[in-house]
Motif scaffolding. Structure first.
Motif, PDB file in Angstrom:
ATOM      1  N   LEU A  60     -14.617   6.245 -14.561  1.00  0.00           N
ATOM      2  CA  LEU A  60     -14.886   5.368 -13.421  1.00  0.00           C
ATOM      3  C   LEU A  60     -13.682   4.484 -13.122  1.00  0.00           C
ATOM      4  O   LEU A  60     -13.325   4.275 -11.953  1.00  0.00           O
ATOM      5  CB  LEU A  60     -16.117   4.504 -13.708  1.00  0.00           C
ATOM      6  CG  LEU A  60     -17.476   5.215 -13.658  1.00  0.00           C
ATOM      7  CD1 LEU A  60     -18.580   4.277 -14.132  1.00  0.00           C
ATOM      8  CD2 LEU A  60     -17.781   5.700 -12.244  1.00  0.00           C
ATOM      9  N   LEU A  61     -13.065   3.956 -14.177  1.00  0.00           N
ATOM     10  CA  LEU A  61     -11.885   3.114 -14.000  1.00  0.00           C
ATOM     11  C   LEU A  61     -10.760   3.913 -13.357  1.00  0.00           C
ATOM     12  O   LEU A  61     -10.088   3.429 -12.433  1.00  0.00           O
ATOM     13  CB  LEU A  61     -11.430   2.567 -15.354  1.00  0.00           C
ATOM     14  CG  LEU A  61     -10.183   1.667 -15.352  1.00  0.00           C
ATOM     15  CD1 LEU A  61     -10.405   0.442 -14.479  1.00  0.00           C
ATOM     16  CD2 LEU A  61      -9.826   1.252 -16.777  1.00  0.00           C
ATOM     17  N   ARG A  67      -8.511   5.513  -6.247  1.00  0.00           N
ATOM     18  CA  ARG A  67      -8.953   5.186  -4.891  1.00  0.00           C
ATOM     19  C   ARG A  67      -8.077   4.080  -4.293  1.00  0.00           C
ATOM     20  O   ARG A  67      -7.672   4.144  -3.122  1.00  0.00           O
ATOM     21  CB  ARG A  67     -10.419   4.750  -4.917  1.00  0.00           C
ATOM     22  CG  ARG A  67     -11.048   4.574  -3.532  1.00  0.00           C
ATOM     23  CD  ARG A  67     -12.336   3.780  -3.651  1.00  0.00           C
ATOM     24  NE  ARG A  67     -13.260   4.404  -4.569  1.00  0.00           N
ATOM     25  CZ  ARG A  67     -14.161   5.311  -4.203  1.00  0.00           C
ATOM     26  NH1 ARG A  67     -14.231   5.688  -2.952  1.00  0.00           N
ATOM     27  NH2 ARG A  67     -14.988   5.820  -5.083  1.00  0.00           N
ATOM     28  N   ALA A  68      -7.772   3.067  -5.108  1.00  0.00           N
ATOM     29  CA  ALA A  68      -6.926   1.971  -4.628  1.00  0.00           C
ATOM     30  C   ALA A  68      -5.518   2.464  -4.317  1.00  0.00           C
ATOM     31  O   ALA A  68      -4.913   2.076  -3.317  1.00  0.00           O
ATOM     32  CB  ALA A  68      -6.878   0.862  -5.680  1.00  0.00           C
ATOM     33  N   ARG A  69      -4.994   3.346  -5.182  1.00  0.00           N
ATOM     34  CA  ARG A  69      -3.660   3.879  -4.956  1.00  0.00           C
ATOM     35  C   ARG A  69      -3.618   4.714  -3.673  1.00  0.00           C
ATOM     36  O   ARG A  69      -2.682   4.611  -2.880  1.00  0.00           O
ATOM     37  CB  ARG A  69      -3.240   4.730  -6.155  1.00  0.00           C
ATOM     38  CG  ARG A  69      -1.913   5.435  -6.000  1.00  0.00           C
ATOM     39  CD  ARG A  69      -0.745   4.476  -5.954  1.00  0.00           C
ATOM     40  NE  ARG A  69      -0.546   3.790  -7.223  1.00  0.00           N
ATOM     41  CZ  ARG A  69       0.481   2.998  -7.488  1.00  0.00           C
ATOM     42  NH1 ARG A  69       1.390   2.771  -6.562  1.00  0.00           N
ATOM     43  NH2 ARG A  69       0.591   2.402  -8.659  1.00  0.00           N
ATOM     44  N   CYS A 205      -0.851   7.730  -8.924  1.00  0.00           N
ATOM     45  CA  CYS A 205      -2.103   7.707  -9.677  1.00  0.00           C
ATOM     46  C   CYS A 205      -1.799   7.879 -11.164  1.00  0.00           C
ATOM     47  O   CYS A 205      -0.887   8.615 -11.549  1.00  0.00           O
ATOM     48  CB  CYS A 205      -3.023   8.830  -9.202  1.00  0.00           C
ATOM     49  SG  CYS A 205      -3.946   8.439  -7.691  1.00  0.00           S
ATOM     50  N   GLY A 206      -2.538   7.161 -11.998  1.00  0.00           N
ATOM     51  CA  GLY A 206      -2.354   7.265 -13.440  1.00  0.00           C
ATOM     52  C   GLY A 206      -1.146   6.537 -13.980  1.00  0.00           C
ATOM     53  O   GLY A 206      -0.852   6.617 -15.176  1.00  0.00           O
ATOM     54  N   SER A 207      -0.430   5.780 -13.120  1.00  0.00           N
ATOM     55  CA  SER A 207       0.745   5.048 -13.601  1.00  0.00           C
ATOM     56  C   SER A 207       0.320   3.689 -14.155  1.00  0.00           C
ATOM     57  O   SER A 207      -0.701   3.129 -13.761  1.00  0.00           O
ATOM     58  CB  SER A 207       1.743   4.847 -12.459  1.00  0.00           C
ATOM     59  OG  SER A 207       1.172   4.087 -11.415  1.00  0.00           O
ATOM     60  N   ASN A 288     -12.157   9.028   2.938  1.00  0.00           N
ATOM     61  CA  ASN A 288     -12.881  10.037   2.178  1.00  0.00           C
ATOM     62  C   ASN A 288     -14.343  10.128   2.591  1.00  0.00           C
ATOM     63  O   ASN A 288     -14.883   9.238   3.238  1.00  0.00           O
ATOM     64  CB  ASN A 288     -12.769   9.737   0.681  1.00  0.00           C
ATOM     65  CG  ASN A 288     -11.357   9.926   0.168  1.00  0.00           C
ATOM     66  OD1 ASN A 288     -10.677  10.878   0.545  1.00  0.00           O
ATOM     67  ND2 ASN A 288     -10.903   9.015  -0.679  1.00  0.00           N
ATOM     68  N   GLY A 289     -14.965  11.213   2.154  1.00  0.00           N
ATOM     69  CA  GLY A 289     -16.341  11.473   2.535  1.00  0.00           C
ATOM     70  C   GLY A 289     -17.359  10.559   1.892  1.00  0.00           C
ATOM     71  O   GLY A 289     -18.546  10.650   2.209  1.00  0.00           O
ATOM     72  N   ASP A 290     -16.931   9.681   0.975  1.00  0.00           N
ATOM     73  CA  ASP A 290     -17.881   8.753   0.371  1.00  0.00           C
ATOM     74  C   ASP A 290     -18.069   7.500   1.224  1.00  0.00           C
ATOM     75  O   ASP A 290     -18.808   6.595   0.850  1.00  0.00           O
ATOM     76  CB  ASP A 290     -17.465   8.384  -1.056  1.00  0.00           C
ATOM     77  CG  ASP A 290     -16.095   7.726  -1.123  1.00  0.00           C
ATOM     78  OD1 ASP A 290     -15.351   7.819  -0.122  1.00  0.00           O
ATOM     79  OD2 ASP A 290     -15.775   7.127  -2.162  1.00  0.00           O
TER      80      ASP A 290
END
Length: 336
Positions: A60-61, A67-69, A205-207, A288-290
Motif C-alpha cells: 500500500l505504501l 501514485r504521488a510520483r 518510482c521506488g526511489s 487513472n481509472g480509480d
C-alpha cells in the motif's frame, strides 16, 4: 486438545513464572506435547499474519508513493502539441503483459478497443498460456504470478522486440488494464530520436526511503507505461540475449534492487547495461481509472481532442467507454 493462541501464551507465561527460580527449567519438563504443538502452530500462524500484514502495508505504501510520483510527473510535464507530428504506422511495438486469468476480461477489452487499431505485427502480447483468438507469445520459462513471474514475462517481451523484424523505432510496455490513445503516444515518441539509447516514462518510482530500489535511484513507474528506443533495445539485448536474461533475473530476484517488481527490475537492468541511457519524461499520462468521475468529466469535455495518451487501472467497461470518447475517428469525434 485445542487452545487459542492467547490461551496458549497465557499458559506459557504462567509456567515460566512458577516452580523453580529458573523459569525455563520449570517450563520445559512440564510441557504437554499437544499443548506445545498448539503453541508452535499458533506462534507460526501469528508470525505469518504479521509478515502478511507487513507485506500488505508495504504494498500500500509503495502504491501510494508511486501514485504521488506519477501525479507529479503528470503535473510537471510541459505542454505538447501532438498535431505537429505525423508518425508512421508500425513504428511502435507494444509489449502487453498479461496472464491467462485476464484473457477473457481485461485483455479482451484491450483487443476490442485500442489494440484493434494496432497492426497485429506491432503487438507483442506476453502471457502464460495460448489463446484460440489472441496472438499470445507464451513465456514458458516464466510463472504466472504477478511478481517474479511478471518480471520474467516483461523480459521475455523486450527480448522478443529485439528480434522482431521491421522498421520499428520504439518498444512501449503496458499492462492489460492500460488504455492507450496510440495516435497521441506515437506522435509524442516521434519527437524523440530512436537512434539514441533512451528510456521514456514517469521516472522515480521506488526511489529514496523506505524502498531505495536500484541503489536509491528507483525506476520507471509501470503505471504510466514505459518504453525504450530501438537503439536502447538493440544495444542492451540484441545478440546478448542469454547475458541479458541472466542479469535481469539477478536484478529481479534481488530484494534491494527491485524486490521482484517488474518495472524496477527492467529499469535497473537497462540502466546497468547502459549507464549513459538518456531518460525522457512521458508526456500525456492521464488520470487513472480509480478516479472515474473526474476522469470521465475531463474526457467528456475534451473528447478526441484530449492531449492525454495513456490511462491505467481501467476496468473493461471503462475501457470501452473511454474508447468511444477519445478515438480520433470514432463517434465522439464526429464533426470534430
Amino acid at each position: 486438545m485445542f487452545l487459542s493462541l492467547s490461551a496458549a501464551l497465557l499458559w506459557v507465561s504462567f509456567q515460566l513464572t512458577s516452580g523453580s527460580d529458573n523459569g525455563c527449567d520449570s517450563f520445559l519438563p512440564h510441557v504437554d506435547e499437544d499443548l506445545f504443538s498448539v503453541f508452535q502452530l499458533g506462534n507460526d500462524a501469528g508470525i505469518s499474519r504479521v509478515k502478511q500484514n507487513n507485506a500488505r502495508n508495504t504494498e500500500l505504501l509503495y502504491r501510494e508513493a508511486s501514485r504521488a510520483r506519477m501525479a507529479a510527473c503528470h503535473a510537471q510535464a510541459p505542454q505538447f502539441n501532438h498535431l505537429d507530428q505525423k508518425p508512421e504506422v508500425g513504428r511502435v511495438l507494444y509489449v502487453i503483459k498479461t496472464y491467462s486469468g485476464a484473457y477473457e476480461n481485461r485483455l479482451r477489452a484491450v483487443m476490442e478497443t485500442w489494440a484493434a487499431r494496432v497492426p497485429r505485427s506491432s503487438l507483442l502480447i506476453v502471457g502464460d498460456k495460448e489463446h484460440a483468438e489472441f496472438p499470445i507469445h507464451v513465456a514458458h520459462e516464466c510463472s504466472s504470478d504477478a511478481m517474479l513471474g511478471l518480471a520474467c514475462r516483461v523480459a521475455h517481451g523486450v527480448e522478443l522486440a529485439a528480434n522482431t523484424p521491421g522498421n520499428w523505432s520504439w518498444v512501449f510496455i503496458v499492462d492489460d488494464d492500460h488504455y492507450v490513445k496510440t495516435d497521441n503516444l506515437e506522435q509524442f515518441l516521434a519527437t524523440l530520436n530512436p537512434s539514441i539509447a533512451t528510456g521514456v516514462g514517469c521516472y522515480g518510482c521506488g526511489s529514496g526511503k523506505p524502498f531505495n530500489y536500484c541503489r536509491g535511484n528507483g525506476g520507471f513507474c509501470g503505471g504510466c507505461g514505459y518504453g525504450f528506443s530501438r537503439a536502447a533495445i538493440m544495444r542492451a539485448i540484441r545478440g546478448h540475449e542469454v547475458d541479458f536474461r541472466a542479469q535481469h533475473l539477478s536484478v529481479a530476484e534481488s530484494k534491494t534492487l527491485s524486490d521482484t517488481r517488474e518495472d524496477m527490475a527492467m529499469t535497473c537492468t537497462m540502466m546497468d547495461r547502459m549507464p549513459d541511457m538518456k531518460v525522457e519524461a512521458l508526456l500525456g499520462s492521464g488520470l487513472n481509472g480509480d478516479t472515474p468521475e473526474e476522469l470521465f468529466e475531463i474526457l467528456s469535455s475534451e473528447g478526441c481532442n484530449t492531449q492525454q495518451s495513456i490511462w491505467h487501472w481501467m476496468k473493461p467497461e471503462m475501457m470501452h467507454k473511454v474508447h468511444k470518447l477519445v478515438t480520433t475517428d470514432g463517434p465522439g469525434c464526429l464533426g470534430a
